[in-house]
Design a protein around this motif. Structure first.
Motif, PDB file in Angstrom:
ATOM      1  N   ASP A 230      83.114 -41.609 -19.673  1.00  0.00           N
ATOM      2  CA  ASP A 230      82.620 -40.861 -20.718  1.00  0.00           C
ATOM      3  C   ASP A 230      82.486 -42.064 -21.953  1.00  0.00           C
ATOM      4  O   ASP A 230      82.878 -41.726 -23.146  1.00  0.00           O
ATOM      5  CB  ASP A 230      83.298 -39.671 -21.372  1.00  0.00           C
ATOM      6  N   GLY A 231      81.853 -43.131 -21.781  1.00  0.00           N
ATOM      7  CA  GLY A 231      81.835 -44.155 -22.718  1.00  0.00           C
ATOM      8  C   GLY A 231      80.990 -43.686 -23.905  1.00  0.00           C
ATOM      9  O   GLY A 231      80.110 -42.758 -23.756  1.00  0.00           O
ATOM     10  N   LEU A 232      81.103 -44.752 -24.874  1.00  0.00           N
ATOM     11  CA  LEU A 232      80.118 -44.373 -26.132  1.00  0.00           C
ATOM     12  C   LEU A 232      78.719 -44.220 -25.699  1.00  0.00           C
ATOM     13  O   LEU A 232      78.062 -43.495 -26.836  1.00  0.00           O
ATOM     14  CB  LEU A 232      80.268 -45.243 -27.153  1.00  0.00           C
ATOM     15  N   LYS A 233      78.225 -44.871 -24.976  1.00  0.00           N
ATOM     16  CA  LYS A 233      76.685 -44.837 -24.987  1.00  0.00           C
ATOM     17  C   LYS A 233      76.327 -43.980 -23.718  1.00  0.00           C
ATOM     18  O   LYS A 233      74.825 -43.958 -23.486  1.00  0.00           O
ATOM     19  CB  LYS A 233      76.288 -46.325 -24.601  1.00  0.00           C
ATOM     20  N   THR A 261      86.024 -33.841 -19.682  1.00  0.00           N
ATOM     21  CA  THR A 261      86.435 -32.410 -20.261  1.00  0.00           C
ATOM     22  C   THR A 261      85.427 -31.511 -20.399  1.00  0.00           C
ATOM     23  O   THR A 261      84.133 -31.886 -20.546  1.00  0.00           O
ATOM     24  CB  THR A 261      87.067 -32.562 -21.530  1.00  0.00           C
ATOM     25  N   PRO A 262      85.658 -30.213 -20.762  1.00  0.00           N
ATOM     26  CA  PRO A 262      84.422 -29.234 -21.073  1.00  0.00           C
ATOM     27  C   PRO A 262      83.816 -29.519 -22.359  1.00  0.00           C
ATOM     28  O   PRO A 262      82.493 -29.557 -22.420  1.00  0.00           O
ATOM     29  CB  PRO A 262      85.142 -27.781 -21.191  1.00  0.00           C
ATOM     30  N   LYS A 263      84.490 -30.208 -23.034  1.00  0.00           N
ATOM     31  CA  LYS A 263      83.844 -30.685 -24.424  1.00  0.00           C
ATOM     32  C   LYS A 263      82.909 -31.799 -24.077  1.00  0.00           C
ATOM     33  O   LYS A 263      81.513 -31.823 -24.764  1.00  0.00           O
ATOM     34  CB  LYS A 263      84.932 -31.374 -25.484  1.00  0.00           C
ATOM     35  N   MET A 278      74.303 -29.565 -14.762  1.00  0.00           N
ATOM     36  CA  MET A 278      75.431 -29.389 -14.607  1.00  0.00           C
ATOM     37  C   MET A 278      76.321 -30.427 -14.298  1.00  0.00           C
ATOM     38  O   MET A 278      75.865 -31.369 -14.023  1.00  0.00           O
ATOM     39  CB  MET A 278      75.667 -28.324 -13.649  1.00  0.00           C
ATOM     40  N   VAL A 279      77.800 -30.462 -14.116  1.00  0.00           N
ATOM     41  CA  VAL A 279      78.553 -31.638 -13.932  1.00  0.00           C
ATOM     42  C   VAL A 279      79.570 -31.067 -12.831  1.00  0.00           C
ATOM     43  O   VAL A 279      79.879 -29.736 -12.626  1.00  0.00           O
ATOM     44  CB  VAL A 279      79.365 -32.060 -14.850  1.00  0.00           C
ATOM     45  N   PHE A 280      79.930 -32.051 -11.916  1.00  0.00           N
ATOM     46  CA  PHE A 280      81.239 -31.699 -11.030  1.00  0.00           C
ATOM     47  C   PHE A 280      82.174 -32.159 -11.816  1.00  0.00           C
ATOM     48  O   PHE A 280      82.728 -33.411 -11.984  1.00  0.00           O
ATOM     49  CB  PHE A 280      81.091 -32.511  -9.910  1.00  0.00           C
ATOM     50  N   GLN A 281      83.120 -31.140 -12.111  1.00  0.00           N
ATOM     51  CA  GLN A 281      84.353 -31.370 -13.045  1.00  0.00           C
ATOM     52  C   GLN A 281      85.481 -31.694 -11.734  1.00  0.00           C
ATOM     53  O   GLN A 281      85.259 -31.109 -10.654  1.00  0.00           O
ATOM     54  CB  GLN A 281      84.662 -30.504 -13.798  1.00  0.00           C
ATOM     55  N   LEU A 312      90.471 -23.731 -13.558  1.00  0.00           N
ATOM     56  CA  LEU A 312      88.980 -23.104 -13.355  1.00  0.00           C
ATOM     57  C   LEU A 312      88.567 -22.191 -14.629  1.00  0.00           C
ATOM     58  O   LEU A 312      87.445 -22.448 -14.785  1.00  0.00           O
ATOM     59  CB  LEU A 312      88.989 -22.206 -12.013  1.00  0.00           C
ATOM     60  N   SER A 313      89.715 -21.561 -14.840  1.00  0.00           N
ATOM     61  CA  SER A 313      89.309 -20.697 -16.061  1.00  0.00           C
ATOM     62  C   SER A 313      88.755 -21.239 -17.470  1.00  0.00           C
ATOM     63  O   SER A 313      87.962 -20.962 -18.155  1.00  0.00           O
ATOM     64  CB  SER A 313      90.583 -19.782 -16.263  1.00  0.00           C
ATOM     65  N   LYS A 314      89.594 -22.730 -17.358  1.00  0.00           N
ATOM     66  CA  LYS A 314      89.031 -23.396 -18.588  1.00  0.00           C
ATOM     67  C   LYS A 314      87.666 -23.660 -18.840  1.00  0.00           C
ATOM     68  O   LYS A 314      86.933 -23.447 -19.829  1.00  0.00           O
ATOM     69  CB  LYS A 314      89.969 -24.557 -18.494  1.00  0.00           C
ATOM     70  N   TRP A 315      87.116 -24.060 -17.724  1.00  0.00           N
ATOM     71  CA  TRP A 315      85.606 -24.396 -17.569  1.00  0.00           C
ATOM     72  C   TRP A 315      84.911 -23.208 -17.766  1.00  0.00           C
ATOM     73  O   TRP A 315      83.874 -23.095 -18.322  1.00  0.00           O
ATOM     74  CB  TRP A 315      85.505 -25.167 -16.129  1.00  0.00           C
ATOM     75  N   GLN A 316      85.250 -21.915 -16.840  1.00  0.00           N
ATOM     76  CA  GLN A 316      84.379 -20.697 -17.049  1.00  0.00           C
ATOM     77  C   GLN A 316      84.075 -20.435 -18.414  1.00  0.00           C
ATOM     78  O   GLN A 316      83.046 -20.154 -18.852  1.00  0.00           O
ATOM     79  CB  GLN A 316      85.285 -19.847 -16.067  1.00  0.00           C
ATOM     80  N   VAL A 317      85.261 -20.397 -19.159  1.00  0.00           N
ATOM     81  CA  VAL A 317      85.279 -19.934 -20.688  1.00  0.00           C
ATOM     82  C   VAL A 317      84.486 -20.662 -21.457  1.00  0.00           C
ATOM     83  O   VAL A 317      83.581 -20.472 -22.453  1.00  0.00           O
ATOM     84  CB  VAL A 317      86.773 -19.682 -21.140  1.00  0.00           C
ATOM     85  N   ALA A 318      84.862 -22.117 -21.461  1.00  0.00           N
ATOM     86  CA  ALA A 318      84.183 -22.916 -22.302  1.00  0.00           C
ATOM     87  C   ALA A 318      82.876 -23.304 -22.210  1.00  0.00           C
ATOM     88  O   ALA A 318      82.131 -23.419 -23.165  1.00  0.00           O
ATOM     89  CB  ALA A 318      84.823 -24.401 -22.069  1.00  0.00           C
ATOM     90  N   LEU A 319      82.131 -23.012 -20.846  1.00  0.00           N
ATOM     91  CA  LEU A 319      80.756 -23.374 -20.677  1.00  0.00           C
ATOM     92  C   LEU A 319      79.880 -21.912 -20.836  1.00  0.00           C
ATOM     93  O   LEU A 319      78.649 -22.150 -20.836  1.00  0.00           O
ATOM     94  CB  LEU A 319      80.532 -24.021 -19.412  1.00  0.00           C
TER      95      LEU A 319
END
Length: 556
Positions: A230-233, A261-263, A278-281, A312-319
């Motif tokens: 997750d670098g700056l560029k 992260t979800p962010k 979408m992403v694979f987290q 799992l719940s963290k990603w469900q709620v955040a997205l």
């Protein structure tokens, strides 16, 4: 939310070398995949994700690519690929290809040119640096063990490789590299390919100046992830990819993103981000790590359900309403789900496989099924080091046991049996004949010895099998906006035995209840009498009483 075709889709992942061999050389191939398309179609999926089939020296089973526009000869040729693509489309299925552009093979023509001299036009396609005080340029540790740097005697510099030394990293800061990637993406999309799964795509932007990584354990090599993920560029690169390529086609894109992260994910996959779909987290598949950080993923500890639910719940709620999740239990890089998260004993294997499937497929996101998952295939539990082929497993053994002496041989063999990628890569179990119907030759990797009991032929004869249960889950998703789009409400997050949640959409409610234990327990959930039981892994419904690995879904 603007509805897209890939939101309702279900994806089936094919690892070609282990799927079906058509010519007896012991390695799966494209004609083998072609032969088995009716089986995949019967399951009911919409998309096939094909692991790398490009020309490669196979240092990392095809993830070291020497020619992005040619087919690995042992898999077939472009004529066979075109046949496969046409037949998939005729059957109403789409195809997603692996895009591996963080690195190439050291046999790729770009790298061969790059290492000829410091002033070669391709030198800047890769990341070359001078050493420091007679050592590597920094303290970064490779994912496969040892340093991320390899010294090249001819030009007296080091090149960066986050993975095997035969996988040099591309220099994405060079616009010429990016333009070459856009061209190869267009080559496949213009053929009719329906999208890409992008290998470690969040590693493209490295820390400016490539400084030493923090090393609180004072180990020989530091964890490289904070310096490359997750670098700056990265946003700039993905936005450019979308602008120059993806936005011109109606395709699906999923980025493999360790440590995101979800962010982070919302930046890359937000519905208005104009980057990826979408992403694979990795949060849920990297739980239960050892107390000793030097061991990384290597362990055999059971996963705590409260931790799994939280991940799992963290990603469900955040997205929800902002981005889109990919849903998966296992893939070619992860041990078998029923062995890691369920119970693979003969008594509970089928029940827990169905329970895991229900828990995942009722969530918001696009589900991915890895070949054999729909049969409830298990870990192979090899007991000799010579039986392993995976470079990550072999390198980790030598680093942890021989070099650093962190654990002994027997302990590490237990860890490999639980976590090695080879557990996912054993050949597909088609029937109970010799070599499980995978090949008439010698399989490239040893088969799981339980193929006589667990195979596709047996499951297709049994209407109560794991296969038909997956088929039903897929059909339900295709028919229900509630399952596809409903928001997610976690229930009882501190319950370490039951995973329960609700989905809500336009006045409709879905209640999912899964017992993750081999015990009989009781739980009460308020459900109206007008409810209907949508799917379950037991024939009858005993209300508050939950039997071992019982799962059930109510709609009301």
């Amino acid at each position: 939310m603007k509805k897209k075709w890939w939101q309702r889709a279900v994806v089936y992942q094919v690892y070609p070398r282990s799927f079906q061999d058509s010519n007896g050389d012991g390695v799966g191939d494209l004609r083998g995949v072609l032969q088995r398309l009716p089986y995949i179609k019967k399951l009911g999926v919409d998309v096939i994700w094909l692991n790398p089939i490009y020309k490669s020296p196979d240092k990392d089973n095809g993830y070291d690519i020497s020619d992005y526009r040619s087919i690995q000869p042992k898999f077939g040729d472009m004529k066979v690929f075109d046949q496969l693509l046409a037949e998939m489309h005729r059957l109403g299925m789409k195809i997603v290809m692996d895009l591996v552009v963080n690195h190439t093979s050291d046999q790729h023509e770009w790298f061969k040119q790059s290492r000829l001299s410091r002033d070669n036009p391709y030198r800047n396609f890769y990341i070359w640096r001078d050493g420091k005080n007679g050592h590597a340029p920094n303290n970064w540790g490779s994912y496969f063990g040892g340093s991320t740097w390899e010294y090249d005697k001819k030009t007296e510099q080091y090149y960066l490789h986050l993975f095997a030394k035969g996988q040099p990293d591309l220099n994405w800061e060079n616009p010429a590299v990016r333009e070459q990637v856009w061209k190869l993406m267009r080559f496949w999309l213009n053929k009719g390919v329906d999208g890409f799964r992008m290998d470690v795509i969040n590693f493209l932007s490295k820390a400016a100046g490539l400084p030493d990584a923090p090393n609180p354990e004072n180990s020989e090599y530091a964890n490289v992830e904070p310096m490359v993920a997750d670098g700056l560029k990265l946003n700039d690169y993905l936005h450019e990819m979308n602008e120059k390529v993806l936005s011109h086609y109606d395709v699906m894109s999923v980025g493999e993103m360790p440590s995101s992260t979800p962010k982070d994910a919302l930046q890359y996959t937000g519905l208005d981000a104009h980057e990826l779909n979408m992403v694979f987290q990795f949060d849920h598949v990297t739980l239960a790590l050892n107390d000793d950080p030097r061991l990384g993923k290597w362990n055999d500890q059971p996963i705590k359900l409260v931790d799994l639910k939280k991940a799992l719940s963290k990603w469900q709620v955040a997205l929800d309403g902002k981005g889109w999740n990919s849903l998966y239990w296992n893939n070619h890089d992860r041990a078998r789900a029923v062995s890691r998260f369920g119970n693979d004993s003969p008594q509970y294997r089928e029940l827990s496989a169905k329970m895991l499937a229900t828990t995942l497929h009722m969530m918001q996101g696009t589900p991915y099924i890895y070949q054999g998952e729909e049969l409830g295939m298990t870990n192979a539990y090899f007991n000799r080091l010579e039986e392993y082929k995976d470079i990550e497993s072999i390198e980790a053994y030598h680093q942890i046991v021989d070099h650093e002496k962190i654990v002994d041989h027997d302990t590490m063999m237990r860890y490999l049996a639980m976590e090695s990628r080879d557990n996912a890569r054993t050949p597909m179990q088609w029937d109970d004949s010799i070599n499980a119907g995978f090949t008439t030759g010698k399989p490239w990797l040893k088969l799981n010895k339980n193929y006589h009991e667990i195979n596709a032929k047996a499951e297709l004869k049994d209407q109560q099998s794991v296969f038909y249960y997956y088929q039903k889950l897929i059909n339900l998703r295709h028919q229900s906006d509630l399952i596809v789009y409903g928001n997610y409400v976690e229930l009882n997050p501190d319950d370490n035995e039951v995973f329960a949640y609700k989905r809500e959409y336009q006045g409709q409610v879905l209640l999912v209840i899964s017992n993750f234990t081999s015990k009989q327990i009781s739980r009460h959930f308020e459900v109206p009498t007008t409810k209907s039981r949508l799917i379950a892994n037991y024939d009858d419904d005993q209300g508050d009483r939950l039997r071992p690995y019982e799962t059930k879904v109510y709609a009301y």
